[in-house]
Design a protein around this motif. Structure first.
Motif, PDB file in Angstrom:
ATOM      1  N   THR A 111      -0.922   3.974   7.344  1.00 23.62           N
ATOM      2  CA  THR A 111      -0.956   3.933   8.807  1.00 23.62           C
ATOM      3  C   THR A 111       0.032   2.914   9.339  1.00 23.62           C
ATOM      4  O   THR A 111       0.833   3.208  10.237  1.00 23.62           O
ATOM      5  CB  THR A 111      -2.371   3.582   9.303  1.00 23.62           C
ATOM      6  N   GLU A 112      -0.005   1.701   8.787  1.00 24.26           N
ATOM      7  CA  GLU A 112       0.889   0.644   9.265  1.00 24.26           C
ATOM      8  C   GLU A 112       2.345   0.962   8.961  1.00 24.26           C
ATOM      9  O   GLU A 112       3.232   0.659   9.765  1.00 24.26           O
ATOM     10  CB  GLU A 112       0.496  -0.692   8.629  1.00 24.26           C
ATOM     11  N   LEU A 140      -3.560   9.692   8.748  1.00 27.93           N
ATOM     12  CA  LEU A 140      -3.149  10.460   9.923  1.00 27.93           C
ATOM     13  C   LEU A 140      -4.260  10.490  10.976  1.00 27.93           C
ATOM     14  O   LEU A 140      -3.982  10.439  12.177  1.00 27.93           O
ATOM     15  CB  LEU A 140      -2.765  11.881   9.511  1.00 27.93           C
ATOM     16  N   ALA A 141      -5.509  10.542  10.513  1.00 25.15           N
ATOM     17  CA  ALA A 141      -6.631  10.497  11.459  1.00 25.15           C
ATOM     18  C   ALA A 141      -6.666   9.159  12.184  1.00 25.15           C
ATOM     19  O   ALA A 141      -6.978   9.091  13.383  1.00 25.15           O
ATOM     20  CB  ALA A 141      -7.951  10.744  10.729  1.00 25.15           C
ATOM     21  N   GLU A 142      -6.339   8.084  11.464  1.00 26.51           N
ATOM     22  CA  GLU A 142      -6.280   6.766  12.090  1.00 26.51           C
ATOM     23  C   GLU A 142      -5.168   6.720  13.134  1.00 26.51           C
ATOM     24  O   GLU A 142      -5.355   6.184  14.234  1.00 26.51           O
ATOM     25  CB  GLU A 142      -6.039   5.699  11.013  1.00 26.51           C
ATOM     26  N   LEU A 143      -4.023   7.276  12.808  1.00 27.06           N
ATOM     27  CA  LEU A 143      -2.929   7.349  13.787  1.00 27.06           C
ATOM     28  C   LEU A 143      -3.344   8.153  15.006  1.00 27.06           C
ATOM     29  O   LEU A 143      -3.041   7.789  16.146  1.00 27.06           O
ATOM     30  CB  LEU A 143      -1.685   8.001  13.148  1.00 27.06           C
ATOM     31  N   SER A 187      -6.334   8.522  16.177  1.00 27.28           N
ATOM     32  CA  SER A 187      -7.298   7.753  16.963  1.00 27.28           C
ATOM     33  C   SER A 187      -6.617   6.703  17.829  1.00 27.28           C
ATOM     34  O   SER A 187      -7.163   6.269  18.839  1.00 27.28           O
ATOM     35  CB  SER A 187      -8.322   7.076  16.034  1.00 27.28           C
ATOM     36  N   ARG A 188      -5.412   6.284  17.434  1.00 23.90           N
ATOM     37  CA  ARG A 188      -4.649   5.308  18.212  1.00 23.90           C
ATOM     38  C   ARG A 188      -3.699   5.980  19.202  1.00 23.90           C
ATOM     39  O   ARG A 188      -2.903   5.322  19.863  1.00 23.90           O
ATOM     40  CB  ARG A 188      -3.846   4.396  17.283  1.00 23.90           C
ATOM     41  N   ALA A 225       4.735   8.383  20.399  1.00 24.85           N
ATOM     42  CA  ALA A 225       5.003   6.949  20.515  1.00 24.85           C
ATOM     43  C   ALA A 225       4.192   6.369  21.667  1.00 24.85           C
ATOM     44  O   ALA A 225       4.119   6.961  22.748  1.00 24.85           O
ATOM     45  CB  ALA A 225       6.491   6.697  20.737  1.00 24.85           C
ATOM     46  N   VAL A 226       3.579   5.200  21.447  1.00 21.23           N
ATOM     47  CA  VAL A 226       2.828   4.516  22.499  1.00 21.23           C
ATOM     48  C   VAL A 226       3.315   3.076  22.579  1.00 21.23           C
ATOM     49  O   VAL A 226       3.889   2.531  21.629  1.00 21.23           O
ATOM     50  CB  VAL A 226       1.301   4.545  22.239  1.00 21.23           C
ATOM     51  N   SER A 227       3.088   2.440  23.726  1.00 24.10           N
ATOM     52  CA  SER A 227       3.606   1.081  23.933  1.00 24.10           C
ATOM     53  C   SER A 227       2.789   0.025  23.213  1.00 24.10           C
ATOM     54  O   SER A 227       3.286  -1.039  22.873  1.00 24.10           O
ATOM     55  CB  SER A 227       3.651   0.751  25.435  1.00 24.10           C
TER      56      SER A 227
END
Length: 234
Positions: free
Chosen positions: A15-16, A54-57, A59-60, A75-77
């Motif tokens: 994820t990171e 991918l599920a963690e991504l 969720s974010r 992409a998010v800020s």
């Protein structure tokens, strides 16, 4: 990809890694990711582990999964990354941060460091920083002695800020980085690509806790042939 003592779970490592690839522009908004089987084989992990990442991504808010089509980057800020304050990237961008702890000792604070904390002593943590397996930097972190009586190397996670939160109840909420030219310290191990005494970019960081007090001072020496310091303004 392997998980060692103190490291993040493998799915969080992935994820990171993907978050840092998105932040660096290696993955762009709207880009379709490769098929999951292909990605898992390239990363050397099980498909189930990749799906958890991918599920963690998702969720974010950083991934859109379209049934029958695939996975698309969003992409998010504010990705709420564990490494939100980590500023080193490979020259080509991104790179998963890991760390090898060399030494942890409780010592009197060096006079040359900026003032921080209330104790006359601090925990000195020396580490080798890697980015996706490449040795990129040396770190010397000084944490004020009031936050813990002792710290053992085996307790530390890849992210010290995560360890501070979970083990010490300490949140690093602000940091000031001062970039300058220094020389590689004499304790540099052979694995570091620069010899002791050679010129090197140094980042001096003064970090503040949730109560506004200076909790930590760190020095990072960068191997400029491997990594660079990056700060993105949004």
């Amino acid at each position: 990809m392997q998980q060692t003592s103190g490291s993040l779970p493998i799915y969080l490592q992935i994820t990171e890694l993907l978050i840092r690839d998105i932040a660096s522009g290696r993955l762009i908004d709207g880009e379709k990711l490769p098929p999951e089987r292909e990605m898992s084989e390239k990363l050397g992990i099980a498909t189930g582990t990749l799906r958890k990442a991918l599920a963690e991504l998702q969720s974010r808010g950083m991934l859109e999964r379209v049934q029958g089509s695939g996975n698309y980057v969003r992409a998010v800020s504010d990705p709420k990354s564990i490494y939100a304050m980590f500023r080193l990237e490979l020259l080509e961008g991104g790179g998963l941060p890991t760390a090898d702890v060399l030494d942890v000792r409780r010592l009197p604070k060096p006079a040359e460091l900026p003032d921080f904390g209330l104790s006359s002593e601090a925990h000195r943590i020396r580490r080798v920083r890697k980015l996706s397996g490449k040795v990129a930097a040396l770190e010397e972190i000084w944490l004020d002695g009031d936050y813990a009586e002792t710290i053992r190397a085996e307790e530390l996670s890849e992210s010290l800020y995560l360890y501070y939160r979970e083990a010490l109840g300490l949140w690093i909420v602000r940091a000031e980085d001062r970039i300058g030219l220094d020389t590689v310290p004499d304790w540099a191990p052979k694995m570091f690509g620069r010899r002791a005494g050679e010129p090197a970019v140094q980042v001096l960081r003064v970090s503040e806790a949730q109560d506004g007090k200076r909790a930590e001072v760190s020095r990072t020496w960068i191997d400029h042939s491997v990594a660079r310091y990056v700060s993105r303004l949004k």
